[in-house]
Design a protein around this motif. Structure first.
Motif, PDB file in Angstrom:
ATOM      1  N   THR B   5      -2.552  -6.757   0.940  1.00 53.20           N
ATOM      2  CA  THR B   5      -2.667  -6.068   2.298  1.00 53.20           C
ATOM      3  C   THR B   5      -2.972  -4.521   2.047  1.00 53.20           C
ATOM      4  OG1 THR B   5      -0.222  -5.762   1.884  1.00 53.20           O
ATOM      5  CG2 THR B   5      -1.044  -7.333   3.468  1.00 53.20           C
ATOM      6  N   SER B   6      -2.117  -4.112   1.258  1.00 52.38           N
ATOM      7  CA  SER B   6      -2.923  -2.388   1.107  1.00 52.38           C
ATOM      8  C   SER B   6      -4.341  -2.152   0.954  1.00 52.38           C
ATOM      9  CB  SER B   6      -1.886  -1.669  -0.253  1.00 52.38           C
ATOM     10  OG  SER B   6      -2.646  -2.045  -1.368  1.00 52.38           O
ATOM     11  N   ASN B   9      -5.793  -2.838   4.149  1.00 55.56           N
ATOM     12  CA  ASN B   9      -5.388  -1.679   4.997  1.00 55.56           C
ATOM     13  C   ASN B   9      -6.440  -0.499   4.777  1.00 55.56           C
ATOM     14  OD1 ASN B   9      -3.252  -2.803   6.297  1.00 55.56           O
ATOM     15  ND2 ASN B   9      -1.756  -1.865   5.218  1.00 55.56           N
ATOM     16  N   ARG B  10      -6.581  -0.361   3.572  1.00 55.57           N
ATOM     17  CA  ARG B  10      -7.599   0.695   3.113  1.00 55.57           C
ATOM     18  C   ARG B  10      -8.720   0.537   3.644  1.00 55.57           C
ATOM     19  NH1 ARG B  10      -6.823   1.750  -2.992  1.00 55.57           N
ATOM     20  NH2 ARG B  10      -4.697   0.920  -2.992  1.00 55.57           N
TER      21      ARG B  10
END
Lengths: 415, 274
Positions: B5-6, B9-10
């Motif tokens: 997810t990160s 997100n990024r």
């Protein structure tokens, strides 16, 4: 007879383009390219009111697309060019700015072989101090600044710049919002050269302008048209050519060249070193000084023309206009701006900031009523007190609220 | 899973990140760089020390900004409340009406005020007709503040409205049931609950008011220079990027302080809207 005429006409039609082509064979290669021009606002015949659209004419004649931008004064133009990021092929700044740009190597020499119409330029405008060898610029338009006044409001016709310091017209006086011109007026009153490099002279000029501030209604550039035409203001220093425009809309306006002397200026076309299309730029400069185009521009912008072909043209309606071509031109005291050294320029900007932010006698409603004898320290203090009260109130309200809030919170916690 | 997810997100954030680096961080760096260098590029404090001269102008800008902000708050609060009380259809129309002037260019709107306020303008022509005579309105501090209030009022109304529209009616009813009179209800329920809106409104009006330059030139006649005018002049007229940048830097720091201050006392952990 008719036949001969038509043959002659036909000959003309055929030979003129031929002549053009033979004179400048490279014109064809420029077709389809783009030329960017940077000029003063409202300073070209643009097709409105049935005039000739000069840029469009250039486009149709040569097939070169003209991108035309305008600036409101020399300094804005300079900042934009100096700041980089923009490219213009033709610039039309004034004398002193041309001198500055030459000294900073921002302009390139023109190839006068491509500008044969330079021959029409009056010898008066040759070899001027800003471009002594006539290498970098071709004059576009010339003029002088003067004093415009509303005869309904100003009863005795002024002859001096001191009218702009006249108590009777308090808050009906407009001042030019441009340090170089504003200081020139102050210097004229003080009898100092506009091009002085003595610090004390500039400081004296600033004092004079501060003194004027109590009488000034507004510092203006283009708003001068609106304010003088509507009768909002009584007096304004502005350019002779623009006065003629204003007078069309308000016949009560009159114009005088003050006796202390006026600034005369020459706006000239030049090519910056960053130009992308030098050949087209020279073609454009030449085009602008061709007799019929120069005439169209002179008729439209109302400024005096440096072009002898225009001046000799019987059709030129402003030929005998006394405002732009005054009879007493020879007795008039005029001075052209020259470029000031960086230290003086810096001082001027700094002093101008001082004038503009000065509020010793600024026109707040109160001290207009109480005559303008209010001293600097008095009003200065009052404005400071106001600020302190304001800030104090702000902080106070904030503090009270914070305390209120914490007390409430404590109370809630206690419950 | 977390890592995945990160990364996502990024990726989603990257366009804005790029945007902010290019158009926020880099310009900020230039402002700081120019503030501490002279025209030759050498390090200097001269630009900062030169600022003492502009103290009065700074104070005047803040004073005008504070006044305009307070007037906006006083005007906007009841309007926002009234809008929030109407039916949802009416709300939509009223909000659109608040926004309506913003569809037109800010410069044109300010310029028109000149024609309204000047001695030969619409108001004074009317006053002269009915025999009151000319009242001098343009080129006064009042005209400048009027211009600010007029231009920035929607920025106050909208955040207040969005907070008030979300206000739970039953809370107000509960306060009334518990014996609170009208004043109590406003003071103890509505006002505290609308605090995040007030905080955003204050910031959104104060920041542009303090740094404005066009309004003061047109409506103040150039006699009440604000700090924005001085900054504009350094860049446009004087070609003194260094001084202009240092004034901007100090202005930014001032605004940052006032914002931090505002957030501190209006919203304790509640966060601002917008």
């Amino acid at each position: 007879m008719k036949k001969i005429l038509s043959i002659m006409l036909a000959l003309c039609v055929f030979t003129v383009p031929l002549l053009l082509v033979s004179a400048q064979t490279d014109v064809e290669t420029l077709r389809g390219s783009t030329l960017t021009v940077y000029n003063w606002g409202e300073y070209i015949s643009d097709g409105s009111d049935g005039s000739l659209n000069v840029n469009k004419e250039f486009e149709t004649r040569y097939g070169i697309k003209v991108v035309y931008d305008t600036f409101e004064n020399n300094e804005v133009m300079y900042s934009k060019i100096k700041g980089g990021g923009v490219n213009y092929d033709v610039l039309i700044p004034s004398d002193y700015m041309i001198e500055r740009m030459i000294s900073e190597k921002m302009l390139q020499k023109l190839d006068f072989a491509n500008i044969p119409n330079d021959k029409y330029i009056d010898s008066k405008y040759k070899g001027l101090p800003y471009d002594p060898q006539d290498e970098y610029s071709v004059p576009y338009s010339v003029g002088m600044i003067g004093l415009i006044y509303n005869t309904k409001k100003v009863l005795d016709a002024p002859t001096s710049w001191t009218a702009l310091w006249d108590k009777r017209y308090k808050k009906e006086i407009l001042m030019i919002n441009n340090p170089r011109d504003a200081f020139a007026i102050a210097h004229a009153v003080l009898g100092i050269s506009y091009n002085t490099t003595v610090d004390a002279d500039w400081k004296a000029g600033a004092e004079k302008l501060k003194e004027q501030k109590a009488f000034v209604q507004s510092y203006v550039n283009d708003e001068v048209f609106n304010k003088m035409e509507s009768g909002e203001s009584a007096l304004a220093p502005y350019y002779a050519g623009d006065f003629l425009t204003m007078q069309e809309n308000n016949p009560d306006l009159a114009f005088v060249y003050p006796s202390e002397g006026v600034n005369a200026f020459v706006d000239a076309m030049c090519i910056p070193t960053s130009a992308q299309n030098k050949a087209a730029a020279e073609l454009y400069i030449n085009f602008m000084q061709s007799p019929e185009i120069a005439l169209a521009n002179a008729e439209y912008i109302y400024y005096a023309s440096p072009n002898t072909a225009v001046l000799a043209n019987e059709d030129y309606s402003l030929k005998d206009n006394e405002v732009i071509y005054p009879d007493n031109a020879s007795t008039l005291k005029t001075e052209i701006f020259s470029n000031l050294p960086p230290a003086t320029l810096k001082l001027m900007s700094s002093l101008w900031d001082e004038v503009k932010t000065y509020e010793g006698k600024a026109i707040t409603e109160e001290n207009v009523e109480e005559d303008n004898s209010a001293t600097e320290s008095k009003t200065g203090l009052s404005s400071n007190t106001k600020t302190i009260i304001g800030l104090g109130a702000f902080v106070g309200v904030a503090a009270i609220y914070l305390i209120y809030r914490t007390v409430q919170k404590k109370k809630r916690e206690n419950v | 899973m977390n890592k995945k997810t990160s990364l996502g997100n990024r990726l989603v954030a990257s366009p804005y990140l790029l945007w902010s680096v290019l158009f926020i961080v880099a310009p900020m760096f230039f402002v700081i760089y120019y503030s501490f260098t002279n025209s030759a590029g050498a390090f200097t404090f001269e630009n900062i020390t030169e600022l003492a001269k502009y103290t009065d102008t700074f104070l005047r800008s803040i004073w005008f900004g504070v006044l305009a902000t307070i007037i906006c708050l006083v005007l906007a609060y009841p309007i926002a409340y009234i809008i929030a009380q109407t039916s949802s259809n009416a709300q939509r129309t009223l909000v659109a009406l608040v926004m309506l002037p913003m569809w037109m260019n800010f410069l044109i709107r300010t310029y028109s005020w000149m024609a309204i306020l000047q001695d030969t303008g619409i108001i004074n022509t009317f006053l002269n007709k009915i025999g009151i005579g000319t009242i001098r309105m343009i080129n006064t501090p009042g005209a400048v503040i009027l211009g600010m209030v007029y231009n920035f009022l929607p920025f106050m109304i909208l955040p207040l409205y969005s907070v008030m529209a979300k206000l739970d009616k039953s809370v107000i009813e509960a306060a009334q049931d518990l014996g609170g009179n009208r004043l109590d209800v406003v003071r103890k329920v509505i006002l505290p609950l609308s605090m995040p809106g007030i905080a955003s409104g204050l910031t959104m009006v104060f920041v542009p008011s303090v740094s404005t330059f066009y309004i003061s030139q047109k409506l103040g006649g150039g006699s009440f220079d604000l700090i924005g005018d001085v900054i504009e002049r350094q860049f446009q007229q004087s070609y003194n990027y260094n001084l202009g940048a240092s004034i901007s830097l100090v202005l930014m720091v001032l605004i940052l302080f006032s914002m931090a201050f505002l957030t501190k006392f209006t919203t304790e952990g509640e966060g601002m809207v917008i």
